[in-house]
Write an enzyme that holds these catalytic residues in place. Structure first.
Site, mmCIF file in Angstrom:
data_model
loop_
_atom_site.group_PDB
_atom_site.id
_atom_site.type_symbol
_atom_site.label_atom_id
_atom_site.label_comp_id
_atom_site.label_asym_id
_atom_site.label_seq_id
_atom_site.Cartn_x
_atom_site.Cartn_y
_atom_site.Cartn_z
ATOM 1 N N ASP A 77 -1.232 9.946 -2.627
ATOM 2 C CA ASP A 77 -1.396 9.145 -3.841
ATOM 3 C C ASP A 77 -2.534 9.672 -4.704
ATOM 4 O O ASP A 77 -2.483 9.596 -5.931
ATOM 5 C CB ASP A 77 -1.660 7.683 -3.477
ATOM 6 C CG ASP A 77 -0.392 6.960 -3.055
ATOM 7 O OD1 ASP A 77 0.619 7.639 -2.796
ATOM 8 O OD2 ASP A 77 -0.408 5.722 -2.985
ATOM 9 N N CYS A 118 -1.421 8.577 6.737
ATOM 10 C CA CYS A 118 -1.782 8.103 5.399
ATOM 11 C C CYS A 118 -0.893 7.015 4.820
ATOM 12 O O CYS A 118 -0.010 6.492 5.467
ATOM 13 C CB CYS A 118 -1.892 9.302 4.461
ATOM 14 S SG CYS A 118 -3.494 10.126 4.635
ATOM 15 N N ASP A 119 -1.169 6.728 3.552
ATOM 16 C CA ASP A 119 -0.669 5.550 2.842
ATOM 17 C C ASP A 119 0.812 5.258 3.044
ATOM 18 O O ASP A 119 1.199 4.120 3.269
ATOM 19 C CB ASP A 119 -0.900 5.711 1.338
ATOM 20 C CG ASP A 119 -2.352 5.818 0.967
ATOM 21 O OD1 ASP A 119 -3.062 6.581 1.632
ATOM 22 O OD2 ASP A 119 -2.779 5.159 0.010
ATOM 23 N N LYS A 120 1.649 6.283 2.920
ATOM 24 C CA LYS A 120 3.086 6.066 3.045
ATOM 25 C C LYS A 120 3.621 6.607 4.360
ATOM 26 O O LYS A 120 4.636 6.120 4.863
ATOM 27 C CB LYS A 120 3.827 6.724 1.868
ATOM 28 C CG LYS A 120 3.333 6.276 0.504
ATOM 29 C CD LYS A 120 3.345 4.770 0.355
ATOM 30 C CE LYS A 120 2.647 4.307 -0.896
ATOM 31 N NZ LYS A 120 1.229 4.672 -0.973
ATOM 32 N N CYS A 187 -8.698 9.055 3.820
ATOM 33 C CA CYS A 187 -9.900 8.799 3.005
ATOM 34 C C CYS A 187 -10.805 7.789 3.696
ATOM 35 O O CYS A 187 -10.338 6.809 4.279
ATOM 36 C CB CYS A 187 -9.492 8.282 1.632
ATOM 37 S SG CYS A 187 -8.501 9.467 0.702
ATOM 38 N N GLU A 451 0.578 2.942 -8.442
ATOM 39 C CA GLU A 451 -0.736 2.301 -8.435
ATOM 40 C C GLU A 451 -1.322 2.258 -9.846
ATOM 41 O O GLU A 451 -1.106 3.168 -10.642
ATOM 42 C CB GLU A 451 -1.713 3.087 -7.549
ATOM 43 C CG GLU A 451 -1.381 3.062 -6.081
ATOM 44 C CD GLU A 451 -2.379 3.858 -5.263
ATOM 45 O OE1 GLU A 451 -2.305 3.782 -4.036
ATOM 46 O OE2 GLU A 451 -3.235 4.551 -5.855
ATOM 47 N N SER A 478 -4.434 0.641 -5.720
ATOM 48 C CA SER A 478 -4.934 1.446 -4.609
ATOM 49 C C SER A 478 -5.609 0.542 -3.602
ATOM 50 O O SER A 478 -6.145 -0.521 -3.940
ATOM 51 C CB SER A 478 -5.940 2.471 -5.142
ATOM 52 O OG SER A 478 -6.715 3.002 -4.093
#
Length: 572
Positions: A77, A118-120, A187, A451, A478
């Protein structure tokens, strides 16, 4: 008989094809383990995962199984921000999930290890695990280290907005950009990536204590090895994912989410994951379980410390020890033991001793990072679901990041039909205190639900605006978002929801304690509820759907089939 062996009997081509890959005849008769990974040179969260994949493979093979490596790289992202790439973010979750399903179902496997960070990637793998329903373990790639002076990536958006306004130099911004990501890993703040790693462990699908370790830590390889060993055992026991993950498991995960001030994006991902497990988990459950919950974790973006300190303080097990009274300790986990048994085993091991050693090196105590239950940072959770004539199906706010001045407010509507127009208005000071900035047509059906990161950072970095305006959107934020941001407004604008009907200078009521989000006036004048209903009915009759944003490709497919944001934004 193992499923892989029964398929061999009806697929005579399978043996020669595997032998052609270099497998031995003995390998053909072993339990078959799929290792599904998001490894790739796509971002720091995935670039190092091959090392863990190889540890899993080696351990599974050494314990009587035969592992096969499969890959579906995820996107970042952060790298997709600021351009049309961010539209692909949520669609990538469902696409990775579907590809993992294809991998696992086209060639039958007896168990799986899912390596992601991570995010996805993490929610995609969790969705796939529920859909495939074989014995499964998640291995996450941990979190990156902080940079100089504990610099972390979520600060870059603020520094960028400050540079845009001339408040810091371009040289300073360049320094921050070049030092914010000193290693691989997710992150280093409790954004979506870190939150979803924690959720994977909280659901009982990881080796206890393995979520969100520093990516540079040798302990991470040990956990990958243990996952490979355990996958080989689970294949023979046939303890499937749905045998482990139940409604109680999801309730445990939501309780942990409240304690860590988890990302608001969890309300997109967790209902979508639950659906694949045959569990009904809606946003109202998050709201209900966050009420009265003790928020304990002092980790950025809401807190003080980088996310690598989470493991130093004892990680998920330490949080669970503090909120034990809220957990179902009898749920099963991938260890073959209950959650309660796992927590007791960790106390008898050297787990907390090793964590304490890390804490001493950074000069901190556990209570600096994870507060005691009776000394919380907050005692009403961190997430609220707001409803009203503006959001009949609901909207999400992370109230732990909202200034107290904005918990109750009546604001003037300033609607924008895309994020680019809204952020320009913020940066050029056309947005004033008392405004409610609307960004609409950015939901799953409208544009893939990107986002609104840069707009939130522009607002949060402006001390005056952060305490006097709100950002309201059918898009999402985010996991690093701070400030008065309300997202996931449902029904979304592209579906004709009330957010599409908002006009300039409508009066918008926000009442977080009462969980309300309503249109209460027109042209700056208050109206009764009945009057507003008539006005919205007239506007709805005049409203016309916008042309589809995408004419071909995955975004066309995703937007045409996307469920409501409050249901999980999945392809239905």
């Amino acid at each position: 008989m193992l499923k892989s062996q029964s398929v061999r009997k009806i697929a005579p081509e399978m043996d020669p094809l595997r032998l052609g890959m270099g497998w031995s005849v003995d390998d053909l008769e072993k339990p078959q383990i799929i290792i599904e990974s998001t490894f790739g040179d796509s971002h720091p969260g995935s670039a190092h995962l091959l090392e863990l994949v190889l540890e899993v493979e080696k351990a599974a093979n050494a314990n009587g199984a035969k592992a096969a490596k499969y890959f579906a790289t995820d996107i970042c992202d952060g790298m997709a921000q600021g351009h049309s790439g961010i539209n692909y973010s949520l669609a990538s979750r469902d696409t990775i999930c579907s590809l993992a399903e294809i991998h696992a179902k086209a060639t039958t496997f007896d168990a799986g290890v899912f390596v992601c960070s991570c995010d996805k990637g993490v929610p995609a793998h969790l969705m796939a695990i529920g859909r495939i329903n074989i014995p499964s373990i998640v291995v996450t790639g941990g979190v990156m280290e902080a940079g100089p002076d504990l610099l972390t990536l979520e600060q870059i958006g603020t520094y960028s907005a400050m540079a845009e306004r001339g408040e810091i130099t371009q040289e300073a911004l360049t320094y921050y950009k070049q030092h914010a990501c000193p290693s691989c890993g997710a992150c280093s703040f409790m954004g979506t990536a870190s939150t979803m790693q924690v959720m994977a462990e909280a659901l009982g699908l990881m080796i206890p204590g393995s979520a969100l370790m520093p990516a540079t830590c040798d302990d991470l390889k040990t956990m990958a090895k243990l996952a490979g060993e355990q996958a080989a055992k689970l294949a023979c026991q046939n303890l499937t994912a749905r045998d482990i993950v139940t409604t109680k498991s999801f309730e445990n995960a939501v309780a942990v989410h409240a304690a860590i001030s988890g990302s608001s994006n969890s309300l997109i991902h967790m209902p979508a994951i639950a659906r694949e497990f045959g569990v009904d988990l809606d946003a109202d459950a998050f709201d209900r379980m966050h009420r009265g919950a003790h928020y304990l974790l002092d980790i950025r973006p809401a807190g003080k410390w980088p996310a690598e300190y989470f493991y130093y303080a004892g990680g998920v097990p330490a949080v669970m020890e503090e909120i034990k009274s809220r957990l179902h300790l009898d749920v099963m986990t991938v260890t073959g033991k209950t959650l309660g048994e796992n927590l007791e085993d960790l106390k008898k091991s050297d787990y907390y001793t090793r964590c304490e050693e890390y804490l001493r090196k950074v000069g901190r105590k556990r209570e600096d990072i994870i507060r005691k239950f009776d000394k919380p940072i907050g005692s009403d959770g961190t997430i609220a679901v707001l409803k009203g004539n503006l959001a009949p199906e609901g909207a999400v706010v992370k109230h732990s990041a909202v200034p107290k001045e904005m918990f109750k407010a009546t604001l003037r509507a300033r609607p924008f039909d895309c994020e680019e127009d809204a952020i320009e208005a913020v940066l050029t000071h056309r947005i004033q205190p008392g405004d409610a900035v609307f960004i609409r047509y950015e939901g799953p059906k409208g544009s893939g639900m990107p986002e609104m990161f840069y707009t939130t950072e522009a607002i949060a970095s402006d001390e005056t605006l952060a305490k006097s305006i709100a950002l309201i959107t059918d898009g999402r934020f985010s996991g690093a978002t701070r400030g008065p941001a309300i997202g996931h407004v449902s029904p979304e604008a592209a579906a004709g929801g009330p957010i599409a009907l908002v006009e300039e200078n409508d009066l918008i009521e926000i009442d977080i304690p009462a969980r309300k989000l309503r249109i209460v006036g027109v042209n700056g004048e208050p109206k009764t509820e009945a009057e507003i209903a008539k006005i919205l009915e007239a506007r709805s009759k005049a409203w016309k759907p916008r042309p589809a944003a995408f004419k071909r490709g995955i975004l066309k497919i995703f937007c045409e089939n996307a469920a409501s944001p409050m249901r999980g934004g999945y392809m239905d």
